[in-house]
Scaffold this motif. Structure first.
Motif, PDB file in Angstrom:
ATOM      1  N   GLY A 108       6.224  -0.621  -4.248  1.00  0.00           N
ATOM      2  CA  GLY A 108       5.188  -0.049  -5.087  1.00  0.00           C
ATOM      3  C   GLY A 108       3.923  -0.883  -5.065  1.00  0.00           C
ATOM      4  O   GLY A 108       2.821  -0.351  -4.990  1.00  0.00           O
ATOM      5  N   ARG A 109       4.066  -2.200  -5.124  1.00  0.00           N
ATOM      6  CA  ARG A 109       2.895  -3.076  -5.064  1.00  0.00           C
ATOM      7  C   ARG A 109       2.210  -2.966  -3.712  1.00  0.00           C
ATOM      8  O   ARG A 109       0.987  -2.970  -3.628  1.00  0.00           O
ATOM      9  CB  ARG A 109       3.304  -4.523  -5.299  1.00  0.00           C
ATOM     10  N   GLN A 110       2.998  -2.880  -2.657  1.00  0.00           N
ATOM     11  CA  GLN A 110       2.434  -2.797  -1.313  1.00  0.00           C
ATOM     12  C   GLN A 110       1.650  -1.503  -1.148  1.00  0.00           C
ATOM     13  O   GLN A 110       0.547  -1.503  -0.621  1.00  0.00           O
ATOM     14  CB  GLN A 110       3.543  -2.878  -0.271  1.00  0.00           C
ATOM     15  N   GLN A 111       2.207  -0.394  -1.615  1.00  0.00           N
ATOM     16  CA  GLN A 111       1.524   0.891  -1.503  1.00  0.00           C
ATOM     17  C   GLN A 111       0.276   0.919  -2.373  1.00  0.00           C
ATOM     18  O   GLN A 111      -0.772   1.397  -1.954  1.00  0.00           O
ATOM     19  CB  GLN A 111       2.465   2.024  -1.889  1.00  0.00           C
ATOM     20  N   ALA A 112       0.359   0.420  -3.584  1.00  0.00           N
ATOM     21  CA  ALA A 112      -0.784   0.416  -4.492  1.00  0.00           C
ATOM     22  C   ALA A 112      -1.878  -0.510  -3.970  1.00  0.00           C
ATOM     23  O   ALA A 112      -3.060  -0.177  -4.042  1.00  0.00           O
ATOM     24  CB  ALA A 112      -0.356  -0.020  -5.888  1.00  0.00           C
ATOM     25  N   GLY A 113      -1.503  -1.634  -3.432  1.00  0.00           N
ATOM     26  CA  GLY A 113      -2.477  -2.589  -2.913  1.00  0.00           C
ATOM     27  C   GLY A 113      -3.180  -2.068  -1.686  1.00  0.00           C
ATOM     28  O   GLY A 113      -4.391  -2.234  -1.529  1.00  0.00           O
ATOM     29  N   SER A 114      -2.468  -1.409  -0.805  1.00  0.00           N
ATOM     30  CA  SER A 114      -3.094  -0.920   0.422  1.00  0.00           C
ATOM     31  C   SER A 114      -3.986   0.297   0.143  1.00  0.00           C
ATOM     32  O   SER A 114      -4.969   0.514   0.828  1.00  0.00           O
ATOM     33  CB  SER A 114      -2.035  -0.569   1.468  1.00  0.00           C
ATOM     34  N   ALA A 115      -3.678   1.054  -0.877  1.00  0.00           N
ATOM     35  CA  ALA A 115      -4.476   2.238  -1.204  1.00  0.00           C
ATOM     36  C   ALA A 115      -5.706   1.858  -2.032  1.00  0.00           C
ATOM     37  O   ALA A 115      -6.742   2.497  -1.927  1.00  0.00           O
ATOM     38  CB  ALA A 115      -3.630   3.238  -1.979  1.00  0.00           C
ATOM     39  N   ALA A 116      -5.610   0.815  -2.835  1.00  0.00           N
ATOM     40  CA  ALA A 116      -6.685   0.462  -3.748  1.00  0.00           C
ATOM     41  C   ALA A 116      -7.819  -0.315  -3.082  1.00  0.00           C
ATOM     42  O   ALA A 116      -8.973  -0.134  -3.413  1.00  0.00           O
ATOM     43  CB  ALA A 116      -6.128  -0.359  -4.913  1.00  0.00           C
ATOM     44  N   SER A 117      -7.491  -1.201  -2.162  1.00  0.00           N
ATOM     45  CA  SER A 117      -8.528  -2.031  -1.554  1.00  0.00           C
ATOM     46  C   SER A 117      -8.131  -2.395  -0.133  1.00  0.00           C
ATOM     47  O   SER A 117      -6.964  -2.312   0.230  1.00  0.00           O
ATOM     48  CB  SER A 117      -8.714  -3.306  -2.377  1.00  0.00           C
ATOM     49  N   PRO A 118      -9.091  -2.830   0.655  1.00  0.00           N
ATOM     50  CA  PRO A 118      -8.760  -3.249   2.011  1.00  0.00           C
ATOM     51  C   PRO A 118      -7.842  -4.476   1.988  1.00  0.00           C
ATOM     52  O   PRO A 118      -7.824  -5.237   1.019  1.00  0.00           O
ATOM     53  CB  PRO A 118     -10.107  -3.594   2.638  1.00  0.00           C
TER      54      PRO A 118
END
Length: 55
Positions: free
Chosen positions: A30-40
């Motif tokens: 979940g953190r990986q998906q949220a991090g990659s979608a939110a910012s570069p």
């Protein structure tokens, strides 16, 4: 008698550890998906220009 109790305790511990691992993996995904979608992508701890001292 205590052998049965110790086996039951080991089984409960094994199940708890397995559930904990599943939960941690889901959180990491979940953190990986949220991090990659939110910012570069950026290295953790990497400084930005605003963190550099001015002259």
């Amino acid at each position: 008698m205590s052998d049965v109790k110790s086996q039951e305790k080991a089984d409960r511990l094994k199940a708890a550890l397995k559930e904990n691992l599943k939960r941690r993996k889901a959180q990491a995904r979940g953190r990986q998906q949220a991090g990659s979608a939110a910012s570069p992508t950026r290295e953790p701890g990497a400084s930005s220009d605003r963190d550099k001292p001015s002259d």
